[in-house]
Design a protein around this motif. Structure first.
Motif, PDB file in Angstrom:
ATOM      1  N   HIS A 189     123.595  85.551   7.821  1.00  0.00           N
ATOM      2  CA  HIS A 189     123.638  85.164   6.529  1.00  0.00           C
ATOM      3  C   HIS A 189     122.457  84.294   6.092  1.00  0.00           C
ATOM      4  CE1 HIS A 189     128.333  84.600   6.883  1.00  0.00           C
ATOM      5  NE2 HIS A 189     127.928  85.796   6.828  1.00  0.00           N
ATOM      6  N   GLY A 225     134.103  81.593  11.365  1.00  0.00           N
ATOM      7  CA  GLY A 225     134.731  80.732  10.290  1.00  0.00           C
ATOM      8  C   GLY A 225     134.913  79.385  11.168  1.00  0.00           C
ATOM      9  N   ILE A 241     130.555  94.377   9.295  1.00  0.00           N
ATOM     10  CA  ILE A 241     129.828  93.131   8.812  1.00  0.00           C
ATOM     11  C   ILE A 241     128.358  93.298   8.720  1.00  0.00           C
ATOM     12  CG2 ILE A 241     129.544  90.634   9.217  1.00  0.00           C
ATOM     13  CD1 ILE A 241     132.348  90.711  10.541  1.00  0.00           C
TER      14      ILE A 241
ATOM     15  N   TYR B 127     137.686  83.922  12.553  1.00  0.00           N
ATOM     16  CA  TYR B 127     137.777  83.130  11.377  1.00  0.00           C
ATOM     17  C   TYR B 127     138.436  81.917  11.201  1.00  0.00           C
ATOM     18  CZ  TYR B 127     134.441  86.494   9.691  1.00  0.00           C
ATOM     19  OH  TYR B 127     133.149  87.383   9.604  1.00  0.00           O
ATOM     20  N   ALA B 240     137.159  92.680   7.671  1.00  0.00           N
ATOM     21  CA  ALA B 240     136.078  92.120   8.326  1.00  0.00           C
ATOM     22  C   ALA B 240     134.787  91.905   7.325  1.00  0.00           C
ATOM     23  CB  ALA B 240     135.539  92.957   9.285  1.00  0.00           C
ATOM     24  N   ILE B 241     134.708  92.906   6.540  1.00  0.00           N
ATOM     25  CA  ILE B 241     133.529  92.820   5.443  1.00  0.00           C
ATOM     26  C   ILE B 241     133.914  91.756   4.242  1.00  0.00           C
ATOM     27  CG2 ILE B 241     132.117  93.794   3.493  1.00  0.00           C
ATOM     28  CD1 ILE B 241     132.254  96.488   5.238  1.00  0.00           C
ATOM     29  N   ASP B 244     133.765  88.169   5.954  1.00  0.00           N
ATOM     30  CA  ASP B 244     132.368  87.643   6.145  1.00  0.00           C
ATOM     31  C   ASP B 244     131.961  87.068   4.707  1.00  0.00           C
ATOM     32  OD1 ASP B 244     130.039  87.317   7.732  1.00  0.00           O
ATOM     33  OD2 ASP B 244     129.100  88.689   5.972  1.00  0.00           O
ATOM     34  N   ASN B 245     132.196  87.683   3.500  1.00  0.00           N
ATOM     35  CA  ASN B 245     131.761  87.216   2.435  1.00  0.00           C
ATOM     36  C   ASN B 245     132.658  86.091   1.843  1.00  0.00           C
ATOM     37  OD1 ASN B 245     129.958  89.366   0.630  1.00  0.00           O
ATOM     38  ND2 ASN B 245     131.113  90.649   2.069  1.00  0.00           N
ATOM     39  N   PHE B 247     133.460  83.764   4.127  1.00  0.00           N
ATOM     40  CA  PHE B 247     132.690  82.596   4.700  1.00  0.00           C
ATOM     41  C   PHE B 247     131.236  82.609   4.606  1.00  0.00           C
ATOM     42  CE2 PHE B 247     137.126  83.174   6.295  1.00  0.00           C
ATOM     43  CZ  PHE B 247     137.461  81.453   6.502  1.00  0.00           C
ATOM     44  N   ARG B 248     130.468  83.181   3.965  1.00  0.00           N
ATOM     45  CA  ARG B 248     129.328  83.015   3.682  1.00  0.00           C
ATOM     46  C   ARG B 248     128.810  81.560   3.474  1.00  0.00           C
ATOM     47  NH1 ARG B 248     126.313  87.535   3.492  1.00  0.00           N
ATOM     48  NH2 ARG B 248     124.392  86.633   2.885  1.00  0.00           N
ATOM     49  N   SER B 251     128.964  78.906   6.430  1.00  0.00           N
ATOM     50  CA  SER B 251     128.692  79.340   7.915  1.00  0.00           C
ATOM     51  C   SER B 251     127.126  79.734   7.911  1.00  0.00           C
ATOM     52  CB  SER B 251     129.639  80.197   8.441  1.00  0.00           C
ATOM     53  OG  SER B 251     129.644  81.290   7.833  1.00  0.00           O
TER      54      SER B 251
END
Lengths: 251, 251
Positions: A189, A225, A241, B127, B240-241, B244-245, B247-248, B251
């Motif tokens: 990120h 997370g 990801i 997560y 998953a993707i 990840d978006n 939690f950007r 994290s």
């Protein structure tokens, strides 16, 4: 009608040994067989139920009719009410000493589960990658489960193989970026990744091999997370990801 | 020694019908059984090879020794040289009329493949999500393939179920965000998503059901890479993707 000899041949292709010997593989089920028709692969035989056969009218291959029960017994799916095809294996592309410098290639270092391999192939297709590189000790890409999980990518994304992965990576031009996933790598990120070079994914049980690890130019870490406790992620999930992070800048 | 009666009981748990009848399930293989020991679930029986048994010394459950061959025959893995456990099914959490307002919950709308369900469970664990919601017609979370693919999440992330998913979603407080994946939704790369509310993933073959679709407050789209041609992504890969978006930002 499916002759006894053809039935025996088809069933032999459930096994890797015979797929290699005959350089052929199976494509099963309505969706995969319809994808196949537009894929430019050489089809040896089509077997279909009478109900599904009309959808294969345009195919240039011998068509054999079978009941749903016969068809299911020939293949590896739990049930198949549509069709299966026997297809010539395309030659695997050679691992060349250079890469398309404007694209990202996905390389698999010992991914052993055919379902994971197929899911990764499908991902490569989603992101328009030019090829999927397989190390030795990967699952057979022509395993019926890999073919099914690829959801048609088997006909669109070429597989490159045939050299030791670590040696190939180490001999690429020095400016080629080689990325790998690592719990202690850089947080994806916080990076602006460009989709150029090679992204290597390790095996389900052992991750990246040591020799491949030494060829990496950057290690990438997917953050948990808050409060997340799983030790790791499935290999296809991790690749997804990472690829989404590589392509954020261009989509 | 494993008695004939115990062997019969263990093998019955390969089938959903008997897992429900006995409210028990199997945990198989070294890694999953070791995860189990710290999970706080009630263990009815442990079966282990003599070589692996010492690692189970601290467990409070009857321990039966078996050869690798016997153990493999009792379970569903291709080979098992370590152990298996018979475990009481924890009660599934009820779907309450409100959610933890500061967290994101993952809900599955008819995810039918046990491997996908387990991989999604593992993702929820990565997560730190508070629970995994299952609609009717999902795979059984206590299917051995789901348990194995969850990689220990079965002992850490509770499963919530027992109401019609669409009805539950429609009755949540109006301010609850309900997200779903949709090819025609908003590009996730252009949004600043906060991990609060519900993220719903649809079934492998049919996507989101119509009733669930009507309960969404935002549809999310994962962009292809340039030239990408796959029609869709695997459900766990998509989740998953998206996660990840979500939690950007944190994290």
């Amino acid at each position: 009608m499916v002759s006894k000899a053809l039935a025996k041949y088809i069933r032999s292709l459930h096994q890797r040994k015979y797929r290699q010997r005959h350089a052929a593989f199976l494509v099963e089920g309505a969706k995969s067989v319809l994808e196949l028709l537009g894929a430019g692969l050489a089809i040896e035989h089509l077997v279909a139920t009478p109900a599904f056969a009309p959808q294969l009218a345009a195919a240039r291959a011998p068509l054999h009719l079978a009941s749903e029960e016969e068809l299911t017994q020939l293949g590896t799916l739990q049930t198949n009410a549509a069709a299966l095809a026997v297809v010539r294996q395309p030659a695997l592309g050679p691992l060349l000493p250079t890469l398309p410098t404007t694209q990202l290639v996905l390389a698999l270092d010992g991914v052993a589960d055919p379902g994971n391999l197929g899911t990764l192939w499908r991902l490569a297709d989603w992101y328009g990658l030019p090829g999927l590189v397989l190390s030795e000790h990967c699952a057979d890409p022509f395993n019926p489960k890999a073919v099914a999980a690829s959801m048609g990518a088997f006909g669109r994304v070429p597989v490159w193989a045939g050299r030791d992965l670590a040696t190939w990576l180490s001999e690429l031009p020095a400016e080629t970026a080689v990325f790998g996933a690592d719990l202690h790598g850089d947080n994806v990120h916080r990076l602006a990744l460009a989709p150029r070079g090679v992204l290597v994914m390790g095996s389900e049980s052992h991750g990246l091999s040591e020799a491949v690890g030494q060829a990496l130019t950057q290690r990438l870490h997917i953050p948990h997370g808050p409060g997340g406790r799983a030790e790791s992620l499935n290999v296809a999930v991790s690749a997804a990801i990472l690829l989404d992070n590589f392509f954020r800048g261009v989509s």
